[in-house]
Design an enzyme around this catalytic site. Structure first.
Site, short mmCIF file in Angstrom:
data_model
loop_
_atom_site.label_atom_id
_atom_site.label_comp_id
_atom_site.label_asym_id
_atom_site.label_seq_id
_atom_site.Cartn_x
_atom_site.Cartn_y
_atom_site.Cartn_z
N HIS A 21 0.87 -1.19 0.00
CA HIS A 21 0.00 0.00 0.00
C HIS A 21 0.90 1.23 0.00
O HIS A 21 1.40 1.65 1.05
CB HIS A 21 -0.90 0.00 1.24
CG HIS A 21 -1.86 1.16 1.28
ND1 HIS A 21 -3.19 0.99 1.54
CD2 HIS A 21 -1.69 2.48 1.08
CE1 HIS A 21 -3.80 2.17 1.51
NE2 HIS A 21 -2.90 3.09 1.23
N HIS B 213 1.60 5.30 -1.64
CA HIS B 213 1.30 6.48 -2.46
C HIS B 213 2.64 7.11 -2.83
O HIS B 213 3.36 7.57 -1.94
CB HIS B 213 0.49 7.50 -1.65
CG HIS B 213 -0.77 6.93 -1.07
ND1 HIS B 213 -1.98 7.00 -1.70
CD2 HIS B 213 -0.99 6.25 0.08
CE1 HIS B 213 -2.90 6.41 -0.96
NE2 HIS B 213 -2.33 5.93 0.13
N LYS C 292 -8.89 -0.57 -6.42
CA LYS C 292 -8.95 0.12 -5.13
C LYS C 292 -10.28 0.85 -4.96
O LYS C 292 -10.68 1.64 -5.81
CB LYS C 292 -7.81 1.14 -5.05
CG LYS C 292 -7.81 1.98 -3.80
CD LYS C 292 -7.44 1.18 -2.57
CE LYS C 292 -7.72 1.95 -1.29
NZ LYS C 292 -6.57 2.21 -0.49
N HIS D 87 -10.42 0.97 1.20
CA HIS D 87 -10.27 1.97 2.27
C HIS D 87 -11.56 1.86 3.08
O HIS D 87 -12.59 2.40 2.68
CB HIS D 87 -10.08 3.37 1.68
CG HIS D 87 -9.83 4.39 2.74
ND1 HIS D 87 -8.62 4.98 2.95
CD2 HIS D 87 -10.65 4.87 3.70
CE1 HIS D 87 -8.71 5.80 3.98
NE2 HIS D 87 -9.93 5.75 4.46
N HIS E 264 -4.89 -0.67 5.64
CA HIS E 264 -4.50 0.04 6.87
C HIS E 264 -5.51 -0.18 8.01
O HIS E 264 -6.17 0.75 8.47
CB HIS E 264 -4.24 1.52 6.65
CG HIS E 264 -5.08 2.23 5.62
ND1 HIS E 264 -6.42 2.17 5.60
CD2 HIS E 264 -4.73 3.00 4.56
CE1 HIS E 264 -6.88 2.88 4.58
NE2 HIS E 264 -5.87 3.39 3.94
N ASP F 50 1.33 2.66 3.58
CA ASP F 50 0.47 3.84 3.37
C ASP F 50 1.31 5.11 3.37
O ASP F 50 0.80 6.20 3.68
CB ASP F 50 -0.64 3.90 4.44
CG ASP F 50 -1.71 4.93 4.09
OD1 ASP F 50 -1.87 5.24 2.90
OD2 ASP F 50 -2.36 5.42 5.02
N HIS G 222 2.98 14.63 1.42
CA HIS G 222 2.26 15.86 1.07
C HIS G 222 3.24 17.01 1.19
O HIS G 222 4.13 16.98 2.04
CB HIS G 222 1.11 16.11 2.06
CG HIS G 222 -0.04 15.19 1.90
ND1 HIS G 222 -1.02 15.39 0.96
CD2 HIS G 222 -0.38 14.06 2.55
CE1 HIS G 222 -1.92 14.42 1.05
NE2 HIS G 222 -1.55 13.59 2.01
N ALA H 270 -4.50 14.72 4.96
CA ALA H 270 -4.29 13.45 5.67
C ALA H 270 -3.24 12.62 4.95
O ALA H 270 -3.30 12.48 3.73
CB ALA H 270 -5.61 12.67 5.74
C1 NCD Z 1 -3.62 8.92 1.79
C2 NCD Z 1 -3.09 9.96 0.80
O1 NCD Z 1 -2.57 10.99 1.24
O2 NCD Z 1 -3.16 9.72 -0.41
N1 NCD Z 1 -3.82 9.54 3.06
C3 NCD Z 1 -3.93 8.95 4.26
O3 NCD Z 1 -4.26 9.65 5.22
N2 NCD Z 1 -3.69 7.68 4.47
C4 NCD Z 1 -4.89 8.29 1.28
C5 NCD Z 1 -5.30 7.05 2.04
O4 NCD Z 1 -4.72 6.00 1.91
O5 NCD Z 1 -6.26 7.16 2.81
ZN ZN Z 2 -3.36 4.93 1.51
#
Ligand code: NCD
Ligand code: ZN
Length: 361
Positions: free
Chosen positions: A14, A16, A100, A137, A175, A248, A252, A264
């Site tokens: 998982h 990003h 997803k 999710h 998660h 996860d 950002h 988030a």
């Molecule tokens: C993730 C994101 O920033 O893409 N953020 C998070 O709080 N985990 C998205 C996600 O997996 O919920």
């Molecule tokens: Zn995520």
């Protein structure tokens, strides 16, 4: 006393990694220590079809450090309008590893998500038929539901009926963040598996909110109670095949994390495997780390575990506070940045080194 452990190279189920300058900056942290990663499709706009996924995969490959054998595994972002044929073509052509599901507006970049899972029924039917995994999710977005109960309510209202309606559909609750989530995965295994992040294993909500608000601990699903954390630690370190690693990691730009409405997601790739090692070592369960990090995930997807290895040792280092990003985003805060990290990847070994004559490339 120094300790060390050698395990097969882990995979991140998982991740990003974003796009553009952020991708370029973030990807090397994962590529160093992980063989493969499930790449989350929540870009803006999202990865909606085979064409998007091929193009994104190419951008990821182009951003890899020289000589890396890291493999991105792509996912399809489910919307109310996803075409089951597109999903099947992508799966059969080995472009998509999974689909997803984001409930619309549950988390970062989820506005295109599913407004009612019944709208995706035809896609689930097809996935069940072709043996494709659905990643969820799992949070309820009904505004009446308290944020700390979102996972539990989603399980009750959405996930339970979904698993019943499609008993052969392979599903992963992403998660997992609560004791209720852990218990549910156990109950519904082997149809259902769960990924666990390093930060849900290390933090409780008092860490996040109790000593000044820590924006870099804000993520979805939110960090919960100490009892929830304990249940997650027990599940991850049990060696139980139902749970596996998914960081996860979600970088950002600093300005977005620290805004009045903060984004988030935590960027944990720079300290991910080291943080998992900390949790396992603390429990006296280092011998179970390889199962969680490197074996259980591939088994779920019917893939071979990685042949390369990494060695983790107890060697203290300080995590950088931020990652520089080219262009207007400038930098991303790093989870555990500035902290002393107890474990370090001290060696990485390739199972096979390509030569001009090895004939396998
Ligand atoms: C993730 C994101 O920033 O893409 N953020 C998070 O709080 N985990 C998205 C996600 O997996 O919920
Ligand atoms: Zn995520």
């Amino acid at each position: 006393m120094t300790q060390s452990i050698t395990i097969r190279k882990p995979d991140d189920w998982h991740l990003h990694v974003r796009d553009g300058a952020m991708l370029k900056a973030a990807l090397p942290f994962t590529a160093h220590n992980f063989g493969r990663a499930i790449i989350m499709p929540n870009l803006l706009p999202p990865v909606l079809n085979v064409k998007d996924a091929i193009a994104y995969r190419e951008r990821i490959m182009a951003a890899l450090p020289e000589g890396s054998n890291f493999k991105p595994l792509m996912t399809c972002y489910l919307t109310d309008d996803t075409d089951p044929n597109e999903v099947e073509i992508g799966f059969k052509d080995k472009v998509f590893t999974a689909v997803k599901l984001y409930p619309a507006n549950a988390t970062t970049n989820s506005t295109y998500g599913v407004t009612d899972i019944r709208k995706a029924w035809k896609v689930f039917e097809r996935m069940e038929k072709i043996g494709m995994t659905l990643l969820i999710h799992g949070e309820e977005v009904d505004p009446e539901v308290d944020i700390f109960d979102r996972e539990a309510v989603f399980i009750e209202r959405r996930l339970t009926p979904l698993l019943k309606a499609f008993p052969k559909l392979k599903v992963v609750l992403e998660h997992v963040s609560s004791r209720i989530g852990v218990d549910f995965v156990r109950e519904m295994s082997p149809q259902l598996g769960g990924t666990i992040t390093p930060y849900h294993l290390l933090l409780n909500r008092t860490d996040w909110l109790g000593w000044g608000l820590k924006p870099y601990m804000y993520c979805m699903p939110v960090i919960k109670t100490e009892d929830d954390r304990k249940a997650l630690v027990e599940a991850a370190t049990s060696g139980d095949g139902k749970f596996w690693l998914g960081t996860d990691s979600a970088p950002h730009a600093v300005a977005k994390k620290l805004a009045v409405t903060g984004a988030a997601g935590l960027f944990n790739a720079p300290v991910a495997i080291e943080s998992y090692a900390k949790t396992f070592a603390k429990e006296g369960k280092l011998d179970k780390l390889e199962m969680f990090a490197s074996l259980n995930g591939p088994k779920h997807y019917g893939l071979e575990p990685n042949e390369d290895t990494i060695t983790l040792g107890t060697e203290e280092w300080t995590a950088p506070e931020e990652m520089k990003v080219d262009g207007p985003e400038e930098k991303a805060l790093i989870y555990r940045g500035g902290e002393k990290i107890e474990w370090k990847v001290v060696a990485r070994k390739l199972a096979h080194v390509h030569t001009a004559t090895c004939g396998c490339k």
